[in-house]
Design a protein around this motif. Structure first.
Motif, mmCIF file in Angstrom:
data_model
loop_
_atom_site.group_PDB
_atom_site.id
_atom_site.type_symbol
_atom_site.label_atom_id
_atom_site.label_comp_id
_atom_site.label_asym_id
_atom_site.label_seq_id
_atom_site.Cartn_x
_atom_site.Cartn_y
_atom_site.Cartn_z
ATOM 1 N N PHE A 166 -80.229 62.123 73.396
ATOM 2 C CA PHE A 166 -79.432 63.654 73.700
ATOM 3 C C PHE A 166 -80.251 64.826 74.190
ATOM 4 N N GLN A 167 -81.474 64.660 73.485
ATOM 5 C CA GLN A 167 -82.435 65.613 73.701
ATOM 6 C C GLN A 167 -83.880 65.058 73.427
ATOM 7 N N VAL A 168 -84.901 65.816 74.018
ATOM 8 C CA VAL A 168 -86.353 65.577 73.850
ATOM 9 C C VAL A 168 -86.642 65.673 72.505
ATOM 10 N N PRO A 169 -87.599 64.707 71.983
ATOM 11 C CA PRO A 169 -87.929 64.707 70.718
ATOM 12 C C PRO A 169 -88.882 66.120 70.490
ATOM 13 N N VAL A 170 -88.663 66.746 69.074
ATOM 14 C CA VAL A 170 -89.004 67.749 68.547
ATOM 15 C C VAL A 170 -89.743 67.295 67.523
ATOM 16 N N PRO A 171 -91.223 67.845 66.928
ATOM 17 C CA PRO A 171 -91.698 67.593 65.781
ATOM 18 C C PRO A 171 -90.766 68.509 64.931
ATOM 19 N N VAL A 172 -90.633 67.841 63.571
ATOM 20 C CA VAL A 172 -90.148 68.577 62.272
ATOM 21 C C VAL A 172 -91.102 68.573 61.452
ATOM 22 N N PRO A 173 -91.712 69.843 60.872
ATOM 23 C CA PRO A 173 -92.487 69.645 59.950
ATOM 24 C C PRO A 173 -92.072 69.070 58.515
ATOM 25 N N GLU A 174 -93.060 68.367 58.005
ATOM 26 C CA GLU A 174 -92.555 67.790 56.623
ATOM 27 C C GLU A 174 -91.860 68.745 55.583
ATOM 28 N N GLU A 175 -92.429 69.829 55.665
ATOM 29 C CA GLU A 175 -92.030 70.958 54.650
ATOM 30 C C GLU A 175 -90.578 71.264 55.191
ATOM 31 N N ALA A 176 -90.214 71.426 56.136
ATOM 32 C CA ALA A 176 -88.683 71.761 56.803
ATOM 33 C C ALA A 176 -87.782 70.485 56.365
ATOM 34 N N TRP A 177 -88.180 69.371 56.751
ATOM 35 C CA TRP A 177 -87.397 68.031 56.383
ATOM 36 C C TRP A 177 -87.267 67.890 54.871
ATOM 37 N N ALA A 178 -88.414 67.914 54.169
ATOM 38 C CA ALA A 178 -88.102 68.039 52.677
ATOM 39 C C ALA A 178 -87.025 68.983 52.322
ATOM 40 N N ALA A 179 -86.929 70.148 52.665
ATOM 41 C CA ALA A 179 -86.064 71.235 52.339
ATOM 42 C C ALA A 179 -84.714 70.916 52.814
ATOM 43 N N HIS A 180 -84.517 70.321 54.093
ATOM 44 C CA HIS A 180 -83.377 69.767 54.496
ATOM 45 C C HIS A 180 -82.671 68.833 53.652
ATOM 46 N N GLU A 181 -83.510 67.758 53.162
ATOM 47 C CA GLU A 181 -83.051 66.686 52.249
ATOM 48 C C GLU A 181 -82.691 67.300 50.983
ATOM 49 N N GLU A 182 -83.427 68.286 50.415
ATOM 50 C CA GLU A 182 -83.102 68.760 49.143
ATOM 51 C C GLU A 182 -81.590 69.717 49.165
ATOM 52 N N LEU A 183 -81.475 70.294 50.104
ATOM 53 C CA LEU A 183 -80.062 70.987 50.631
ATOM 54 C C LEU A 183 -79.256 70.153 50.756
ATOM 55 N N ALA A 184 -79.306 69.143 51.341
ATOM 56 C CA ALA A 184 -78.266 67.877 51.512
ATOM 57 C C ALA A 184 -77.634 67.413 50.243
ATOM 58 N N ARG A 185 -78.941 67.106 49.509
ATOM 59 C CA ARG A 185 -78.766 66.377 48.183
ATOM 60 C C ARG A 185 -77.882 67.409 47.293
ATOM 61 N N LEU A 186 -78.121 68.827 47.508
ATOM 62 C CA LEU A 186 -77.460 69.855 46.536
ATOM 63 C C LEU A 186 -75.975 69.958 47.008
ATOM 64 N N GLY A 187 -75.419 69.364 47.945
ATOM 65 C CA GLY A 187 -74.359 69.501 48.709
ATOM 66 C C GLY A 187 -73.916 70.304 49.895
ATOM 67 N N TYR A 188 -74.808 70.540 50.596
ATOM 68 C CA TYR A 188 -74.729 71.428 51.662
ATOM 69 C C TYR A 188 -75.000 70.584 52.967
ATOM 70 N N GLY A 189 -74.454 69.351 52.865
ATOM 71 C CA GLY A 189 -74.221 68.276 53.875
ATOM 72 C C GLY A 189 -73.168 68.318 54.651
ATOM 73 N N ARG A 190 -72.307 69.277 54.810
ATOM 74 C CA ARG A 190 -70.778 69.171 55.338
ATOM 75 C C ARG A 190 -70.691 68.876 56.640
ATOM 76 N N TYR A 191 -71.838 69.388 57.651
ATOM 77 C CA TYR A 191 -71.895 69.158 59.096
ATOM 78 C C TYR A 191 -73.116 68.107 59.385
ATOM 79 N N LEU A 192 -73.504 67.107 58.375
ATOM 80 C CA LEU A 192 -74.582 66.220 58.824
ATOM 81 C C LEU A 192 -74.121 65.289 59.659
ATOM 82 N N THR A 193 -74.889 65.045 60.565
ATOM 83 C CA THR A 193 -74.638 63.720 61.630
ATOM 84 C C THR A 193 -75.378 62.323 61.141
ATOM 85 N N GLY A 194 -74.748 61.037 61.477
ATOM 86 C CA GLY A 194 -75.125 60.173 60.940
ATOM 87 C C GLY A 194 -76.271 59.763 61.668
#
Length: 194
Positions: A166-194
């Motif tokens: 759907f889009q061209v690949p864009v690199p995501v810094p490891e720190e950003a991805w780690a923060a994303h995973e932690e926020l999802a784990r803490l319950g902020y995943g309402r709009y997550l796409t599989g």
């Protein structure tokens, strides 16, 4: 916030959403002379499904209130997501020569908007702009939780949508991805796409 240097373009595309500051930023860019035409794109999306009017109509009113004349404004009222903002606007502008366009999106949406436009309308050079709104203004406001949920969902889409083409690949810094995973784990995943 990710923005690109500005250059003269044929169109400013305000990506529909619930944040009218995007429309105000598009009007500002028009007044600065970056492009002669503003397109406001948006039907109703996940956050705006209950609105009485389309995102495009709400944005058009804001753009006109900020001094953009009707003859410099087009509405696209069918798009329900970022990809449709691009493809529906492309159809709307068919027959016009568009070499460069400026996308205006929420600050956390600019990278994905660019990546989507580069996949869906690759023969146009796309630039990106956003309202100058700091993180604190979002988190400390009444919609702070929803802001975090939307931001977490948007970052997930950066990876998932690139894999789906759907889009061209864009690199995501490891720190950003780690923060994303932690926020999802803490319950902020309402709009997550599989």
């Amino acid at each position: 916030m990710f923005v690109t240097p500005m250059a003269r373009a044929e169109v400013i595309l305000a990506m529909g959403c619930h944040d009218v500051r995007v429309a105000v930023q598009a009007a500002r860019l028009w007044h600065e002379g970056w492009a002669p035409l503003v397109v406001v794109s948006g039907g109703r999306g996940k956050v705006t499904s209950g609105w009485a009017e389309t995102e495009a109509r709400v944005f058009a009113r804001a753009v006109r209130e900020h001094g953009v004349p009707a003859d410099a404004l087009l509405l696209e009222e069918t798009a329900t997501n970022t990809g449709e903002n691009i493809t529906a606007t492309r159809r709307l502008l068919e027959g016009r020569e568009i070499r460069r366009g400026i996308l205006v999106a929420k600050p956390y949406m600019t990278r994905r908007s660019l990546a989507t436009a580069r996949r869906r309308w690759p023969d146009v050079e796309w630039l990106a702009s956003a309202p100058e709104v700091g993180y604190e203004a979002h988190v400390d406001g009444p919609d702070g939780r929803r802001f975090l949920e939307l931001m977490v969902g948007d970052l997930r889409r950066m990876a998932v949508y690139a894999e789906r083409g759907f889009q061209v690949p864009v690199p995501v810094p490891e720190e950003a991805w780690a923060a994303h995973e932690e926020l999802a784990r803490l319950g902020y995943g309402r709009y997550l796409t599989g």
